[in-house]
Each structure stands twice: as C-alpha cells, then as structure tokens.
Design an enzyme around this catalytic site. Sequence first.
Site, PDB file in Angstrom:
ATOM      1  N   LYS A  67      56.841  16.274  60.403  1.00 28.50           N
ATOM      2  CA  LYS A  67      56.400  15.283  61.174  1.00 28.50           C
ATOM      3  C   LYS A  67      57.641  14.516  61.976  1.00 28.50           C
ATOM      4  CE  LYS A  67      54.124  10.683  59.941  1.00 28.50           C
ATOM      5  NZ  LYS A  67      53.747   9.896  58.814  1.00 28.50           N
ATOM      6  N   SER A 141      48.882   8.605  59.759  1.00 30.32           N
ATOM      7  CA  SER A 141      49.672   8.723  60.831  1.00 30.32           C
ATOM      8  C   SER A 141      50.409  10.078  60.704  1.00 30.32           C
ATOM      9  CB  SER A 141      50.908   7.772  60.773  1.00 30.32           C
ATOM     10  OG  SER A 141      51.938   8.147  59.511  1.00 30.32           O
ATOM     11  N   SER A 165      48.899   7.919  54.830  1.00 27.76           N
ATOM     12  CA  SER A 165      49.438   8.572  56.126  1.00 27.76           C
ATOM     13  C   SER A 165      49.377  10.232  55.940  1.00 27.76           C
ATOM     14  CB  SER A 165      50.721   8.146  56.708  1.00 27.76           C
ATOM     15  OG  SER A 165      50.401   6.955  57.425  1.00 27.76           O
TER      16      SER A 165
END
Length: 437
Positions: A67, A141, A165
Amino acid sequence: MAAAVRDGVLSPLQLVDEALARIHARDRNMNAFSMVRAEAARAEARSVTERPDLDVLPLAGVPVAVKNNVDVAGEVTRAGSLAGGDRVAEADHPVVRRLRSAGAVVVGLTAVPEFGLWGATDSPAGVTCNPWNPKFSSGGSSGGSGAAVGSGMVAVAHGNDGLGSVRIPAACCGVVGVKPGRGLVPAEIGVDSWGGMTENGVLATTVADAALMLSVLADRPDLADLEPPQSLRIGLATAAPLPLGRVDRHWDAAARKAASAAAAAGHHVESAELPYQGATFALMLRWLANAAREAASVAHPDRLQPRTRTHVALGRLALRSGLLRPAQVDRIEARLLDHFERYDVVITPTLATAPPRARRWHRLPWLANVVANVRYSPFTPLWNLVGWPALSIPMGIHPRTGTPVAAQLIGQPGSEATLLRLAGQLESAHPWRRTAR
C-alpha cells in the site's frame, strides 16, 4: 509459490514475470496499482535467486503489493494525495524490510484514497473498482491491495487499518483481511499511526497465506501454525452498532453462516450484544483529529481534496475542543473486557451493506462521503479504537450486487493465533472461490 522456489521448480523471476503479466492484463480498468515496479521487481527477483538462504525463506520469490502509504526505498510515498512533496524514500519501512528479508519481491504500490481517510478508493488518477463487479467500489482505504488480491494479480498484499481499512476491502473483494492487535507488527504510519489506531496488516486469498504473511510481518513464525483451536466460547453479535443503522440481511446471514460453521466444529456459540455505547462519538472525534494531524505537515496543503479540507478543518476544531480524552477509550475498553469475560471470540458481519458505487467520491461533498462510509462500515472501527485484533473472511456472494459478503472475527489483545485458527476451520467448512477471475 515459495515452496516451488525453495525446491528449485520455479525461479523468483518467473513468478515476478507472471505477476507483472497479470497486472498488465487486468489492471487497466481496475486501477489497483498506483505504480508498477516492473524493472525494479525483476532486479529484486534476481537478487533473491542469488541468496544463500533461498531454501529457507518463508516468502521465497513471492510477488507482493505494498500500500502506497508506507516507505518503499527508491519510491515516493504519496498516500493517495497530491499535497505531499516528491521525496524519494531512502529506506524501507520496517514491514517492507521484513517482507524483503523473507524473500518477497515488491511488484508494485497500491492505490489509496487521500491519507487513507475514506472507505472507497479513488483519486484524480482514477477509481479503484471491485473485481467481482466493477460498478462497485473495492472499499478502502487499502482498496488497491484488496482489488489486487481479489482479482488474482498477486496472492498477498500489505495493507493497513485505521478504521477498518484492511477488513473493509477484504470484505468487498472476497479475500481474507487481518488487522493485528496493537504492537504485534511495527506501525509507524503517517504522523503517529492515527494515535495508535492504525496497524499494518495482510490481505490474502486464503487463511494459510494470510497467517504466513502475518508471521513474517510480526516476526512470529508460530502464527503460521493453523492447528484447530480447542473448544471456544463464541458470541454472535449482528445488531447494528448505530441506533438508526440497518444491516442488510445478506450481511447478517454471512455472520450467522460463520457462527453455524463454528458450532458444527464443536465450539459453543450464543447470541451476544456488544457494548457500543460511547464509541461513535469517540471515533468521530479521532477520525477528524487524525486527519488534521496528518495535514499539518504536508508540503502543499492547497492541493488537498475539498472533502479532505473540510475534514481537516473540523479536525482542528476537535483538537482545540479538549474533548479527546484517553478516559473515553478506557471506559469503552473496560466495558469490552467485561463483556469478553464470557467469550473468546465474537463474530459480527464485517460490513452492514454492499460496497458503495465505484465513482469519483473525492469530487463529492464531505457529508456525502461521511454518510456513505458510516452507513456501510459501522462494525469495523471500534477495534481500532481499543487496539484489538480482528479479521474478515469471505462467507458468500450477495445475490443483488454479485459482490462478496463476509464475517468479522474479533478477540482480545494477543488472540491473533486463535482468530487465525478459527478462520482456518471456517474456511475448511465453507471454502470460497479464491479470486474473482
């Protein structure tokens, strides 16, 4: 894959080339990756091949996605925002360092909404779509990581979880998502890891792969052991956390399916009600305040998205209000500890409804974003507030949207091994299709 590399059947370069080919073929319209490290990954794969300890590396040659809100040496950590500078990371974040030490190869950086604030992943660069139905979001996210794993571009991916997330995109994309408890895995995310609410975690297509990757991130090889747990006391809590909240019956059924499988495996299961009171206010204050802390150090605040500017402005008010008190969290955790005297694990739906539509949410007003986020993901944030471990596992497909449904397993601090072992049992009872493609 790692076993094949250790046995000399496949090379790390072969695995990386195959992953890059899948990314090239599948990511054009999905937008899971914000950056693909094709040549750098090939160079890393060659380096792994030459390592003298290749035959013992737990992730030997395995392509992984990271990420894009933790540092990968040689790349810019943008965290989904145009407001930052162009500083190239000089060193790997500790979790990236551990992945590479275990033999993994970073093939790309995955998409994230600005500062990881939102539960749907989009930016001016594009919208990250759900691999099961592109009309819907992949969640957020860690939505890029969820889409990358759910579409089969990579088998495992890094994500992090501040209000859900990791678990949200895992649930949206039909994969396993693990948020470890506070302190198990190095955090060091953003300014102060959202006041200790954010943890680095794992998205994977199977419980075994998730456990293996978590064992690497935590430097705890024992976490990869998925021996069935002894008889557990399990609470099933499907009531909506918010007074006016609604839980879609198919998401309710996902939790009940997991509970039934647990009962069939010999565990004691009973209905439960979680003490959510007080959590919503405490969580909203911190969601706002943490955004303000993150924005305080950006190079170009004028480039923040409009919804984020509103969130940050409200966050500054929250910080000045004096309402953020540790005692709030202490009271909430005390109630939870009292409740968990009766249970080893609690099962809830991971989400309350299907994912929001895949659209440019960053162009919509702040309130529209907040309402969409709160409405569909009320079950995940509490466990960030108290720092307890939780994970999401697939439990079927929603008949209306064609997107996955999932159950959330929650335990007290230090219960990661128990949650993983129970998840492995449930996977054996109700195996899921590993990817959408």
